[in-house]
Design an enzyme around this catalytic site. Structure first.
Site, PDB file in Angstrom:
ATOM      1  N   ASP A  23       0.527  -0.881  -0.074  1.00 28.86           N
ATOM      2  CA  ASP A  23       0.124   0.018   0.040  1.00 28.86           C
ATOM      3  C   ASP A  23       1.155   1.055   0.284  1.00 28.86           C
ATOM      4  O   ASP A  23       1.812   1.803   0.894  1.00 28.86           O
ATOM      5  CB  ASP A  23      -0.642  -0.192   1.467  1.00 28.86           C
ATOM      6  CG  ASP A  23      -1.887   0.945   1.436  1.00 28.86           C
ATOM      7  OD1 ASP A  23      -3.124   0.720   1.311  1.00 28.86           O
ATOM      8  OD2 ASP A  23      -1.541   2.026   0.909  1.00 28.86           O
ATOM      9  N   ILE A  24       0.583   2.295  -0.684  1.00 27.38           N
ATOM     10  CA  ILE A  24       1.192   2.920  -1.239  1.00 27.38           C
ATOM     11  C   ILE A  24       1.356   3.971   0.163  1.00 27.38           C
ATOM     12  O   ILE A  24       2.021   4.835   0.747  1.00 27.38           O
ATOM     13  CB  ILE A  24       1.147   3.952  -2.968  1.00 27.38           C
ATOM     14  CG1 ILE A  24       2.065   4.640  -2.820  1.00 27.38           C
ATOM     15  CG2 ILE A  24      -0.384   5.027  -2.136  1.00 27.38           C
ATOM     16  CD1 ILE A  24       2.026   5.328  -4.004  1.00 27.38           C
ATOM     17  N   ASN A  38     -13.365  -2.676   2.807  1.00 30.94           N
ATOM     18  CA  ASN A  38     -13.994  -2.138   2.404  1.00 30.94           C
ATOM     19  C   ASN A  38     -15.458  -2.421   0.973  1.00 30.94           C
ATOM     20  O   ASN A  38     -14.338  -2.137  -0.325  1.00 30.94           O
ATOM     21  CB  ASN A  38     -13.167  -0.548   2.749  1.00 30.94           C
ATOM     22  CG  ASN A  38     -13.036  -0.151   3.939  1.00 30.94           C
ATOM     23  OD1 ASN A  38     -13.472  -0.708   4.674  1.00 30.94           O
ATOM     24  ND2 ASN A  38     -12.251   0.150   3.538  1.00 30.94           N
ATOM     25  N   GLN A  78     -14.207   2.321   0.884  1.00 30.20           N
ATOM     26  CA  GLN A  78     -13.795   2.588  -0.209  1.00 30.20           C
ATOM     27  C   GLN A  78     -13.347   3.181  -0.974  1.00 30.20           C
ATOM     28  O   GLN A  78     -14.905   4.687  -1.461  1.00 30.20           O
ATOM     29  CB  GLN A  78     -14.990   1.544  -0.969  1.00 30.20           C
ATOM     30  CG  GLN A  78     -14.561   0.989  -2.388  1.00 30.20           C
ATOM     31  CD  GLN A  78     -14.688  -0.419  -3.299  1.00 30.20           C
ATOM     32  OE1 GLN A  78     -16.119  -0.274  -2.424  1.00 30.20           O
ATOM     33  NE2 GLN A  78     -14.073  -0.510  -3.833  1.00 30.20           N
ATOM     34  N   HIS A 114     -10.188  -4.909  -3.007  1.00 28.00           N
ATOM     35  CA  HIS A 114      -8.693  -5.351  -2.311  1.00 28.00           C
ATOM     36  C   HIS A 114      -8.740  -5.421  -1.119  1.00 28.00           C
ATOM     37  O   HIS A 114      -9.956  -4.654  -0.440  1.00 28.00           O
ATOM     38  CB  HIS A 114      -8.263  -3.396  -2.570  1.00 28.00           C
ATOM     39  CG  HIS A 114      -8.390  -2.946  -2.293  1.00 28.00           C
ATOM     40  ND1 HIS A 114      -9.487  -2.326  -3.287  1.00 28.00           N
ATOM     41  CD2 HIS A 114      -8.421  -2.186  -1.181  1.00 28.00           C
ATOM     42  CE1 HIS A 114      -9.656  -0.833  -2.296  1.00 28.00           C
ATOM     43  NE2 HIS A 114     -10.010  -0.511  -1.450  1.00 28.00           N
ATOM     44  N   HIS A 142      -7.106  -5.589   2.225  1.00 27.35           N
ATOM     45  CA  HIS A 142      -6.134  -4.991   2.563  1.00 27.35           C
ATOM     46  C   HIS A 142      -5.514  -6.376   4.002  1.00 27.35           C
ATOM     47  O   HIS A 142      -5.996  -6.916   4.477  1.00 27.35           O
ATOM     48  CB  HIS A 142      -6.394  -4.241   3.489  1.00 27.35           C
ATOM     49  CG  HIS A 142      -7.288  -2.304   3.138  1.00 27.35           C
ATOM     50  ND1 HIS A 142      -6.233  -1.637   3.093  1.00 27.35           N
ATOM     51  CD2 HIS A 142      -7.658  -2.154   2.847  1.00 27.35           C
ATOM     52  CE1 HIS A 142      -6.784  -0.677   2.139  1.00 27.35           C
ATOM     53  NE2 HIS A 142      -7.771  -1.318   1.573  1.00 27.35           N
TER      54      HIS A 142
HETATM   55  P1  5GP Z   1      -9.808   2.124   0.496  1.00 28.59           P
HETATM   56  O1  5GP Z   1      -9.909   2.801   1.311  1.00 28.59           O
HETATM   57  O2  5GP Z   1     -10.431   1.371  -1.042  1.00 28.59           O
HETATM   58  O3  5GP Z   1     -10.366   0.417   0.813  1.00 28.59           O
HETATM   59  O4  5GP Z   1      -8.227   1.559   0.249  1.00 28.59           O
HETATM   60  C1  5GP Z   1      -7.694   1.999  -0.957  1.00 28.59           C
HETATM   61  C2  5GP Z   1      -6.037   1.732  -0.541  1.00 28.59           C
HETATM   62  O5  5GP Z   1      -5.051   1.596  -1.787  1.00 28.59           O
HETATM   63  C3  5GP Z   1      -5.768   2.702   0.119  1.00 28.59           C
HETATM   64  O6  5GP Z   1      -4.677   2.140   1.033  1.00 28.59           O
HETATM   65  C4  5GP Z   1      -3.866   3.576  -0.269  1.00 28.59           C
HETATM   66  O7  5GP Z   1      -3.378   3.748   0.079  1.00 28.59           O
HETATM   67  C5  5GP Z   1      -3.971   2.882  -1.714  1.00 28.59           C
HETATM   68  N1  5GP Z   1      -3.742   3.249  -2.873  1.00 28.59           N
HETATM   69  C6  5GP Z   1      -4.575   4.407  -3.400  1.00 28.59           C
HETATM   70  N2  5GP Z   1      -3.227   4.384  -4.433  1.00 28.59           N
HETATM   71  C7  5GP Z   1      -2.980   3.908  -4.879  1.00 28.59           C
HETATM   72  C8  5GP Z   1      -1.301   3.508  -5.179  1.00 28.59           C
HETATM   73  O8  5GP Z   1      -1.798   3.709  -6.822  1.00 28.59           O
HETATM   74  N3  5GP Z   1      -0.548   2.719  -5.421  1.00 28.59           N
HETATM   75  C9  5GP Z   1      -1.065   1.805  -3.604  1.00 28.59           C
HETATM   76  N4  5GP Z   1       0.271   1.169  -4.223  1.00 28.59           N
HETATM   77  N5  5GP Z   1      -1.411   1.963  -3.353  1.00 28.59           N
HETATM   78  C10 5GP Z   1      -2.473   2.654  -3.466  1.00 28.59           C
END
Ligand code: 5GP
Ligand code: ZN
Length: 141
Positions: free
Chosen positions: A30-31, A86, A93, A99, A101
């Site tokens: 995760d970035i 999420n 989300q 995805h 985590h």
């Molecule tokens: P969500 O909030 O949708 O459950 O999580 C999305 C996750 O994707 C976040 O933790 C965010 O840091 C990660 N993320 C979003 N864009 C990128 C990206 O371009 N590269 C990487 N490695 N992670 C990303």
């Protein structure tokens, strides 16, 4: 080109710190990690959320999860690990490509705050049993 950032990552059009890939899944760091070793596991097929999986796609996706979790556990030796996923903006989300985590947990101050509060007063055993009846009926039909 697809507008989905995670599809672009799978294609290699957007860089990522890849840790694992097979025919069905792709895993990368995760970035914006919450804790050390925060990893995302995604299906190679674009699936927006849990509602859109076929049973076969879900089976192929989740088959990879224990392998990722065990490597993180063995390498980082966390005290525990939260798997989080999420569905929908309201649930947090932000990327609409499914995805999972993997968030290794180290201590009370590691930055991850699941924090939910039970509403046990409202959900009496009788209310819970009635909810179960409705859901079970839907699943059986
Ligand atoms: P969500 O909030 O949708 O459950 O999580 C999305 C996750 O994707 C976040 O933790 C965010 O840091 C990660 N993320 C979003 N864009 C990128 C990206 O371009 N590269 C990487 N490695 N992670 C990303
Ligand atoms: Zn996608």
């Amino acid at each position: 080109m697809t507008s989905c950032i995670f599809c672009q990552i799978i294609e290699g059009a957007v860089p990522s710190a890849k840790i694992y890939e097979d025919e069905h899944v792709y895993a990368f760091m995760d970035i914006m990690p919450v804790t050390k070793g925060h990893v995302l596991l995604i299906p190679k097929k674009h699936v927006e959320n849990i509602y859109d999986f076929t049973e076969e796609d879900a089976a192929q996706f989740f088959a990879a999860a224990p392998k990722i979790a065990n490597v993180l556990k063995e390498h980082f030796r966390p005290a525990g690990m939260n798997l989080l996923q999420n569905n929908g903006g309201f649930a947090g989300q932000s990327v609409f490509h499914f995805h999972l985590h993997f968030i290794p947990r180290y201590d009370q101050t590691d930055g991850f705050q699941p924090g939910w509060k039970t509403k046990q007063e409202a959900f009496t055993p009788d209310v819970i049993a009635k909810l179960a009846d409705v859901i079970r009926e839907k699943l059986e039909n």
